[in-house]
Design an enzyme around this catalytic site. Sequence first.
Site, PDB file in Angstrom:
ATOM      1  N   LYS A 173      60.685  34.493  27.873  1.00 28.46           N
ATOM      2  CA  LYS A 173      61.245  34.688  26.602  1.00 28.46           C
ATOM      3  C   LYS A 173      60.568  35.757  25.763  1.00 28.46           C
ATOM      4  O   LYS A 173      59.471  35.534  25.417  1.00 28.46           O
ATOM      5  CB  LYS A 173      61.821  33.505  25.917  1.00 28.46           C
ATOM      6  CG  LYS A 173      62.462  33.660  24.433  1.00 28.46           C
ATOM      7  CD  LYS A 173      62.441  32.631  23.705  1.00 28.46           C
ATOM      8  CE  LYS A 173      61.363  32.731  22.414  1.00 28.46           C
ATOM      9  NZ  LYS A 173      61.552  33.714  21.478  1.00 28.46           N
ATOM     10  N   GLU A 248      47.180  32.715  24.626  1.00 30.13           N
ATOM     11  CA  GLU A 248      46.461  33.974  23.867  1.00 30.13           C
ATOM     12  C   GLU A 248      47.044  34.024  22.531  1.00 30.13           C
ATOM     13  O   GLU A 248      48.288  34.192  22.238  1.00 30.13           O
ATOM     14  CB  GLU A 248      46.804  35.297  24.770  1.00 30.13           C
ATOM     15  CG  GLU A 248      46.504  35.471  26.025  1.00 30.13           C
ATOM     16  CD  GLU A 248      45.027  35.164  26.434  1.00 30.13           C
ATOM     17  OE1 GLU A 248      44.314  35.615  25.268  1.00 30.13           O
ATOM     18  OE2 GLU A 248      44.775  34.871  27.469  1.00 30.13           O
ATOM     19  N   CYS A 282      46.606  42.283  18.133  1.00 26.91           N
ATOM     20  CA  CYS A 282      45.651  41.054  17.994  1.00 26.91           C
ATOM     21  C   CYS A 282      44.070  41.545  17.954  1.00 26.91           C
ATOM     22  O   CYS A 282      43.391  40.571  17.577  1.00 26.91           O
ATOM     23  CB  CYS A 282      45.971  39.884  19.247  1.00 26.91           C
ATOM     24  SG  CYS A 282      45.893  40.730  20.561  1.00 26.91           S
ATOM     25  N   GLU A 384      44.261  34.973   9.496  1.00 24.85           N
ATOM     26  CA  GLU A 384      44.823  36.393  10.188  1.00 24.85           C
ATOM     27  C   GLU A 384      46.098  36.740   9.266  1.00 24.85           C
ATOM     28  O   GLU A 384      47.026  36.099   8.871  1.00 24.85           O
ATOM     29  CB  GLU A 384      45.214  36.007  11.374  1.00 24.85           C
ATOM     30  CG  GLU A 384      45.777  37.238  12.224  1.00 24.85           C
ATOM     31  CD  GLU A 384      46.159  36.864  13.660  1.00 24.85           C
ATOM     32  OE1 GLU A 384      47.221  35.912  13.736  1.00 24.85           O
ATOM     33  OE2 GLU A 384      46.006  37.388  14.597  1.00 24.85           O
TER      34      GLU A 384
HETATM   35  P1  NAD Z   1      54.601  33.502  17.363  1.00 23.53           P
HETATM   36  O1  NAD Z   1      53.719  32.414  17.728  1.00 23.53           O
HETATM   37  O2  NAD Z   1      55.807  33.164  15.941  1.00 23.53           O
HETATM   38  O3  NAD Z   1      55.857  33.862  18.336  1.00 23.53           O
HETATM   39  C1  NAD Z   1      55.356  34.166  19.585  1.00 23.53           C
HETATM   40  C2  NAD Z   1      56.417  33.679  20.738  1.00 23.53           C
HETATM   41  O4  NAD Z   1      56.594  32.440  20.672  1.00 23.53           O
HETATM   42  C3  NAD Z   1      57.839  34.277  20.439  1.00 23.53           C
HETATM   43  O5  NAD Z   1      58.564  34.798  21.525  1.00 23.53           O
HETATM   44  C4  NAD Z   1      58.676  32.876  19.621  1.00 23.53           C
HETATM   45  O6  NAD Z   1      60.076  33.154  19.718  1.00 23.53           O
HETATM   46  C5  NAD Z   1      58.043  32.017  20.556  1.00 23.53           C
HETATM   47  N1  NAD Z   1      57.882  30.728  19.908  1.00 23.53           N
HETATM   48  C6  NAD Z   1      57.753  30.496  18.803  1.00 23.53           C
HETATM   49  N2  NAD Z   1      57.914  29.123  18.442  1.00 23.53           N
HETATM   50  C7  NAD Z   1      58.054  28.306  19.765  1.00 23.53           C
HETATM   51  C8  NAD Z   1      58.010  27.119  20.203  1.00 23.53           C
HETATM   52  N3  NAD Z   1      57.936  26.013  19.286  1.00 23.53           N
HETATM   53  N4  NAD Z   1      58.264  26.950  21.498  1.00 23.53           N
HETATM   54  C9  NAD Z   1      58.084  28.024  22.202  1.00 23.53           C
HETATM   55  N5  NAD Z   1      58.070  29.289  21.718  1.00 23.53           N
HETATM   56  C10 NAD Z   1      58.001  29.554  20.680  1.00 23.53           C
HETATM   57  O7  NAD Z   1      53.850  34.899  17.198  1.00 23.53           O
HETATM   58  P2  NAD Z   1      54.366  36.299  16.857  1.00 23.53           P
HETATM   59  O8  NAD Z   1      54.456  36.267  15.098  1.00 23.53           O
HETATM   60  O9  NAD Z   1      55.473  36.825  17.594  1.00 23.53           O
HETATM   61  O10 NAD Z   1      53.025  37.177  17.059  1.00 23.53           O
HETATM   62  C11 NAD Z   1      51.919  37.516  16.341  1.00 23.53           C
HETATM   63  C12 NAD Z   1      50.689  36.484  16.743  1.00 23.53           C
HETATM   64  O11 NAD Z   1      50.533  36.724  18.133  1.00 23.53           O
HETATM   65  C13 NAD Z   1      49.720  36.866  16.172  1.00 23.53           C
HETATM   66  O12 NAD Z   1      49.026  35.705  15.605  1.00 23.53           O
HETATM   67  C14 NAD Z   1      48.705  37.635  16.957  1.00 23.53           C
HETATM   68  O13 NAD Z   1      47.345  37.348  16.966  1.00 23.53           O
HETATM   69  C15 NAD Z   1      49.110  36.885  18.224  1.00 23.53           C
HETATM   70  N6  NAD Z   1      48.821  37.646  19.342  1.00 23.53           N
HETATM   71  C16 NAD Z   1      47.874  37.468  20.127  1.00 23.53           C
HETATM   72  C17 NAD Z   1      47.333  38.145  21.258  1.00 23.53           C
HETATM   73  C18 NAD Z   1      46.353  37.707  22.245  1.00 23.53           C
HETATM   74  O14 NAD Z   1      46.346  38.404  23.405  1.00 23.53           O
HETATM   75  N7  NAD Z   1      45.481  36.853  21.926  1.00 23.53           N
HETATM   76  C19 NAD Z   1      48.226  39.282  21.385  1.00 23.53           C
HETATM   77  C20 NAD Z   1      49.223  39.734  20.547  1.00 23.53           C
HETATM   78  C21 NAD Z   1      49.636  39.043  19.359  1.00 23.53           C
END
Ligand code: NAD
Length: 480
Positions: A173, A248, A282, A384
């Site tokens: 997803k 991650e 990130c 963050e």
């Molecule tokens: P998010 O956690 O809101 O969403 C990430 C994904 O998870 C999306 O596809 C979302 O639909 C899904 N999701 C949300 N709730 C869920 C649930 N209950 N069960 C399963 N899936 C669910 O994050 P975001 O806002 O899309 O991304 C930004 C964040 O990602 C920032 O905190 C950033 O630091 C982090 N990030 C980390 C890395 C890394 O490699 N460590 C890389 C890129 C982004």
Amino acid sequence: MEKIYNYINGELVEPISGKFLSNYSPAEGKIYSVIPDSDQHDVEKAVVAAKAAFIQWSTMAVEKRSAILTRIADLIDRDLDKLALAESIDNGKPVKLAKVVDIPRASANMRFFASGAIHFASEAHVTGTDAINYTVRNPIGIAGCISPWNLPLYLFTWKIAPALASGCTVVAKPSELTPMTAFLFSRLCIEAGLPKGVLNIVHGLGPKAGQAIIEHPEIPAISFTGGTVTGKKIAATTAPMFKKLSLELGGKNPNIIFADCDFEQAVTTSIQSSFSNQGEICLCGSRIFVEQSIYKKFVDEFVKRTKALITGDPLSDVTNTGALVSEAHMNKVLAYIDLARQEGGTIETGGNRVTISGRCAQGYFVEPTVITGLNCACRTNQEEIFGPVVSITPFAKEEEVIGYANSTPYGLSATIWTENLKRAHRVAAEVKSGIVWVNCWLVRDLRTPFGGMKQSGVGREGGWEALRFFTEAKNVCIKL
Ligand code: NAD
């Protein structure tokens, strides 16, 4: 208006409910496509397809599997311009960035793991003259891969490439905020001849479609990239099910700049590590620590160069920073800038929403923002923000800055700027983060372990680590 479809069992299909969600172009602040509002029924259909495809895919000669993944990489390369444009429209990032970073890296991910699969060998251990052990690594089954919006196709392929290369089938997803390139990718998979059911892409909301993936009893491994709060929920759901987890998560990365650094390089790269992709990477360094003796010189130069950055239409070649991904995210970033003011910070430059004339008049743009005068413990320096916002803080001693660097709950990445080799090693050893760059930033070798410590994650991606994650080791011991 373009319609995005799920990719299940080799076909592009509507969600079972027939419901769709709006998809916004953040630079224009308007709806430009719709995406499936999938639920557990669509995920169930995807799992059934992935289960049926597993035997054929996991037992296919690895060279053949590798060739199909390579073909997908070739098609990404062929469609570079189209995919980069789609990524820019969907996410708000400058198209020139997507052309040189996002899309080439997506193809590199597919190619890297296509070849990695061929070289991923079993191990054998001879126990004196008593026994011989061989360790096989079998694909774990159906992998659940969930990715965020900041580097959409880049991070989506970073997960599914090793999963598929290992012989797993996948239910994936992408973020509901940036679904377009994953949809275009599904078309490329069909064109490349990926057998049906091997990769299934279910679009929709995290708490609905995403939650159904992580809860599904027939998905034994979850590879997730996203926010720490979501990571916590996923861990809470999957731990009692004993699923394998790779998380991650977020970061609050320090840039540590010593007086003996190559000043020009340190400033140039810090501008990139602060504001590339609007600071929505990130690995961006959001807390810059500068040794006292060059603090003023650094702030002056850094602010001057920040002011010179052009925030504007992501489709323009002169643009340095584009739109933030959504209105909600823009408001979150602006609220953090207000918080910084309340916490006593000085906004050296930026701090406001940017209004652009013409096509992007309703877009979600924020000025690159530099803040000084904050202490390390304040919320602005602890939480963050994930936008074009950095703080700069002076330090006097090495031990002091190591304490500053390690003072957040996060531990993803750090940069260290010094020409003193011993100091570089010393500080790198003390900084609690999964990735440390010395005198550079975002120099990547896909073979290296990638991931964070503390609340920045669990496990590592990249190279053999990723192939090991998607496989289960079985040791067979034979008495000699
Ligand atoms: P998010 O956690 O809101 O969403 C990430 C994904 O998870 C999306 O596809 C979302 O639909 C899904 N999701 C949300 N709730 C869920 C649930 N209950 N069960 C399963 N899936 C669910 O994050 P975001 O806002 O899309 O991304 C930004 C964040 O990602 C920032 O905190 C950033 O630091 C982090 N990030 C980390 C890395 C890394 O490699 N460590 C890389 C890129 C982004």
